[in-house]
Write a protein that holds these residues in place. Structure first.
Motif, PDB file in Angstrom:
ATOM      1  N   SER A 192     -12.671  30.987 -15.857  1.00  0.00           N
ATOM      2  CA  SER A 192     -11.970  30.330 -16.964  1.00  0.00           C
ATOM      3  C   SER A 192     -10.629  29.766 -16.532  1.00  0.00           C
ATOM      4  N   GLY A 193     -10.260  29.996 -15.277  1.00  0.00           N
ATOM      5  CA  GLY A 193      -8.993  29.459 -14.786  1.00  0.00           C
ATOM      6  C   GLY A 193      -7.790  30.254 -15.220  1.00  0.00           C
ATOM      7  N   HIS A 194      -7.995  31.498 -15.694  1.00  0.00           N
ATOM      8  CA  HIS A 194      -6.871  32.337 -16.110  1.00  0.00           C
ATOM      9  C   HIS A 194      -6.003  32.626 -14.897  1.00  0.00           C
ATOM     10  N   ASP A 195      -4.732  32.270 -14.961  1.00  0.00           N
ATOM     11  CA  ASP A 195      -3.838  32.507 -13.837  1.00  0.00           C
ATOM     12  C   ASP A 195      -2.481  32.923 -14.367  1.00  0.00           C
ATOM     13  N   TRP A 196      -1.486  32.931 -13.483  1.00  0.00           N
ATOM     14  CA  TRP A 196      -0.163  33.428 -13.851  1.00  0.00           C
ATOM     15  C   TRP A 196       0.593  32.447 -14.757  1.00  0.00           C
ATOM     16  N   ASN A 197      -0.022  31.302 -15.117  1.00  0.00           N
ATOM     17  CA  ASN A 197       0.629  30.417 -16.087  1.00  0.00           C
ATOM     18  C   ASN A 197       0.556  30.990 -17.501  1.00  0.00           C
ATOM     19  N   ASN A 198      -0.349  31.940 -17.699  1.00  0.00           N
ATOM     20  CA  ASN A 198      -0.353  32.721 -18.926  1.00  0.00           C
ATOM     21  C   ASN A 198       0.338  34.044 -18.622  1.00  0.00           C
ATOM     22  N   VAL A 199       1.074  34.567 -19.563  1.00  0.00           N
ATOM     23  CA  VAL A 199       1.783  35.819 -19.322  1.00  0.00           C
ATOM     24  C   VAL A 199       0.789  36.966 -19.210  1.00  0.00           C
ATOM     25  N   ALA A 200       0.850  37.677 -18.091  1.00  0.00           N
ATOM     26  CA  ALA A 200       0.043  38.876 -17.891  1.00  0.00           C
ATOM     27  C   ALA A 200       0.947  40.087 -18.088  1.00  0.00           C
ATOM     28  N   CYS A 201       0.467  41.079 -18.837  1.00  0.00           N
ATOM     29  CA  CYS A 201       1.321  42.200 -19.217  1.00  0.00           C
ATOM     30  C   CYS A 201       0.656  43.538 -18.911  1.00  0.00           C
ATOM     31  N   LEU A 202       1.484  44.488 -18.530  1.00  0.00           N
ATOM     32  CA  LEU A 202       1.050  45.863 -18.352  1.00  0.00           C
ATOM     33  C   LEU A 202       2.182  46.760 -18.824  1.00  0.00           C
ATOM     34  N   GLY A 203       1.984  47.483 -19.921  1.00  0.00           N
ATOM     35  CA  GLY A 203       3.066  48.315 -20.428  1.00  0.00           C
ATOM     36  C   GLY A 203       2.712  48.912 -21.771  1.00  0.00           C
ATOM     37  N   THR A 204       3.735  49.367 -22.480  1.00  0.00           N
ATOM     38  CA  THR A 204       3.519  50.011 -23.777  1.00  0.00           C
ATOM     39  C   THR A 204       4.651  49.689 -24.729  1.00  0.00           C
ATOM     40  N   ALA A 205       4.301  49.530 -25.988  1.00  0.00           N
ATOM     41  CA  ALA A 205       5.313  49.356 -27.032  1.00  0.00           C
ATOM     42  C   ALA A 205       5.652  50.687 -27.687  1.00  0.00           C
ATOM     43  N   SER A 206       5.052  51.775 -27.210  1.00  0.00           N
ATOM     44  CA  SER A 206       5.296  53.097 -27.802  1.00  0.00           C
ATOM     45  C   SER A 206       5.664  54.091 -26.709  1.00  0.00           C
ATOM     46  N   TYR A 207       6.786  53.826 -26.050  1.00  0.00           N
ATOM     47  CA  TYR A 207       7.221  54.747 -25.001  1.00  0.00           C
ATOM     48  C   TYR A 207       7.592  56.110 -25.592  1.00  0.00           C
ATOM     49  N   GLN A 208       7.883  56.136 -26.895  1.00  0.00           N
ATOM     50  CA  GLN A 208       8.116  57.411 -27.578  1.00  0.00           C
ATOM     51  C   GLN A 208       6.919  58.339 -27.375  1.00  0.00           C
ATOM     52  N   HIS A 209       5.714  57.787 -27.515  1.00  0.00           N
ATOM     53  CA  HIS A 209       4.498  58.587 -27.336  1.00  0.00           C
ATOM     54  C   HIS A 209       4.382  59.076 -25.899  1.00  0.00           C
ATOM     55  N   VAL A 210       4.730  58.216 -24.951  1.00  0.00           N
ATOM     56  CA  VAL A 210       4.695  58.597 -23.538  1.00  0.00           C
ATOM     57  C   VAL A 210       5.653  59.761 -23.293  1.00  0.00           C
ATOM     58  N   TRP A 211       6.866  59.689 -23.853  1.00  0.00           N
ATOM     59  CA  TRP A 211       7.860  60.748 -23.689  1.00  0.00           C
ATOM     60  C   TRP A 211       7.351  62.057 -24.304  1.00  0.00           C
ATOM     61  N   GLU A 212       6.678  61.981 -25.429  1.00  0.00           N
ATOM     62  CA  GLU A 212       6.100  63.181 -26.043  1.00  0.00           C
ATOM     63  C   GLU A 212       5.097  63.840 -25.102  1.00  0.00           C
TER      64      GLU A 212
END
Length: 498
Positions: free
Chosen positions: A273-293
């Motif tokens: 499909s031609g997906h490349d770094w021109n689209n934002v690629a993400c790896l992370g979490t919006a709930s680091y609170q849960h990670v800390w728990e």
């Protein structure tokens, strides 16, 4: 690739964020910055609008951008590293620290969630970082995809096939029956020319090179491998590859191999499909609170789900009868009633109750202690002005946890109750005692063994992250310091930690 480090919850105007993202040589055109910001907003890792200051809830910042998210975002030649807010503003995480944070985030997510939970979103389902980390995680756990061939050989090293031996070999007839000098054996050999095996090797090698060249391998804690000199084009066009993989999936019944085949299909279609770094690629979490728990639960040996007859204490008669209940089960629930048309009240079914983050029962010297810990993803400053501290609802709930265990504590002869907030810090060592809070105007003064206040401790998040990855608990020295507050290093000024 260039790297830009941004502290979680830091607020920027549109022009400030654009300046932050562009390279020093000015080669990153302004419209590119705007496009990058727009893609970050679309992915949900960047927020915009009127933002309440996380350190001072009375301050509202208008028309600001803010990363309410921790992780890694890649756009074209730019790597945006969003690090946790507990790092002091003047400090940046080292490469090993950030790599560890990303490993912790990946472990905290259910296996495969980065792909599975995004499957309904075309942009996210084929996120290169999600696909790549899943590919290398599966390789680290299971190795290469393999198929084995079974063949019949003469006098081999495998198990004997008596059916084939009797059919095809001439026996020598002895007194005790037939004796076979030649045997047919079943040999199981790995098929290194298998199509899926070769494809798996080629993709691992190709992506290893890309990760190495981009500098992402270290951040993602991925060890590059060289397993093949074949290119993806050697396997046919994407439709042929997908057909071959689907056919393999139909005859494969081992779960991890089926998961891998599905992953390989996603990767192949992603490249097509031609997906490349021109689209934002993400790896992370919006709930680091849960990670800390989760980090605190692991480090302090959460016993909330353990039945009370396994806590190593002699139970009184009333509690022995409830021995199979857990520390969570014995917390009372609110009771609701419904009013019928005739005015009669009917008891409703059970509802959710108070749920602490971490509860443990332990012995300290000769004292039996009930420790109630609550993981708070905050960066408090305690002084003439209190900022970044847990709110009144958190304080109220924490004091109610103690009330919930009151009967258990009295009946079981618990000597001390500890009520504690845990907040993260990037400062090594500790633990650091920041202060305490009480609510005596609402909650009446308690006699021993109960406590009238909640202590606030800052814990080395780096150390807890390592413990979480290794499934280990903190040492006894840390627990002793928290219980007794007798170690000199436990005290610290908040401004030196955040």
């Amino acid at each position: 690739m260039r790297r830009v480090y941004i502290r979680e919850r830091s607020a920027y105007t549109p022009s400030e964020l654009a300046d932050k993202l562009k390279p020093e040589d000015g080669g990153f055109r302004h419209w590119d910055a705007d496009e990058c910001i727009a893609k970050l907003l679309k992915r949900g890792v960047l927020s915009a609008g009127s933002i309440i200051d996380d350190e001072d809830s009375s301050t509202v910042k208008y028309d600001k951008y803010q990363f309410r998210w921790v992780g890694l975002a890649v756009y074209q030649d730019l790597v945006i590293v969003v690090y946790p807010k507990y790092f002091r503003s003047k400090d940046l995480p080292t490469l090993p620290q950030m790599a560890r944070i990303l490993r912790v985030i990946r472990k905290a997510e259910p296996k495969g969630a980065q792909i599975g939970m995004l499957a309904d979103d075309n942009d996210r389902a084929r996120d290169p970082l999600a696909l790549l980390t899943a590919l290398f995680d599966m390789y680290a756990e299971y190795g290469e995809y393999t198929n084995y061939e079974r063949t019949i050989e003469s006098n081999g090293t495998g198990s004997i096939s008596w059916e084939r031996t009797i059919e095809q070999c001439q026996p020598f007839l002895g007194d005790d029956g037939p004796i076979y000098f030649d045997l047919k054996t079943i040999e199981t050999n790995r098929n290194d020319s298998d199509y899926v095996t070769r494809l798996h090797r080629a993709l691992l090698t190709t992506y290893s090179q890309e990760l190495r060249e981009s500098g992402l391998a270290e951040l993602l804690s991925i060890t590059p491998v060289e397993l093949s000199d074949e290119e993806l084009d050697d396997f046919g066009d994407p439709d042929i590859i997908d057909y071959r993989l689907e056919r393999e999936l139909n005859v494969q019944f081992i779960t991890w191999k089926r998961d891998l085949i599905s992953l390989l299909r996603s990767i192949v279609m992603d490249r097509e499909s031609g997906h490349d770094w021109n689209n934002v690629a993400c790896l992370g979490t919006a709930s680091y609170q849960h990670v800390w728990e989760l980090m605190c639960k692991t480090a302090f040996g959460d016993q909330l789900g353990i039945s009370i007859d396994r806590l190593g204490m002699r139970l009184t008669d009333v509690w022995a009868k409830r021995g199979k209940e857990t520390l969570l089960d014995i917390i009372p629930c609110p009771q609701w009633y419904s009013t019928e048309e005739n005015g009669r009240e009917t008891v409703c079914g059970p509802v959710k109750t108070l749920i602490p983050d971490v509860v443990s029962v332990l012995k300290h010297d000769d004292d039996l202690c009930l420790c109630i810990y609550d993981a708070k993803y905050y960066t408090p400053t305690l002084g003439k002005k209190v900022t970044g501290a847990p709110g009144v609802e958190s304080i109220t709930k924490q004091l109610l946890y103690q009330e919930a265990y009151k009967s258990f504590v009295k009946d079981q002869g618990v000597s001390r109750v500890l009520n504690t907030f845990f907040v993260p810090t990037s400062r090594q060592g500790g633990p650091y005692h920041l202060g305490k809070v009480d609510f005596l105007s609402i909650f009446p003064c308690q006699d021993a063994p109960f406590t009238n206040n909640i202590d606030v401790w800052a814990l080395d998040a780096d150390a807890l992250g390592e413990l979480y990855l290794d499934n280990e608990q903190v040492g006894s020295a840390v627990v002793d310091a928290i219980i007794s507050k007798s170690t000199p290093v436990v005290f610290a000024q908040a401004q030196t930690l955040f």
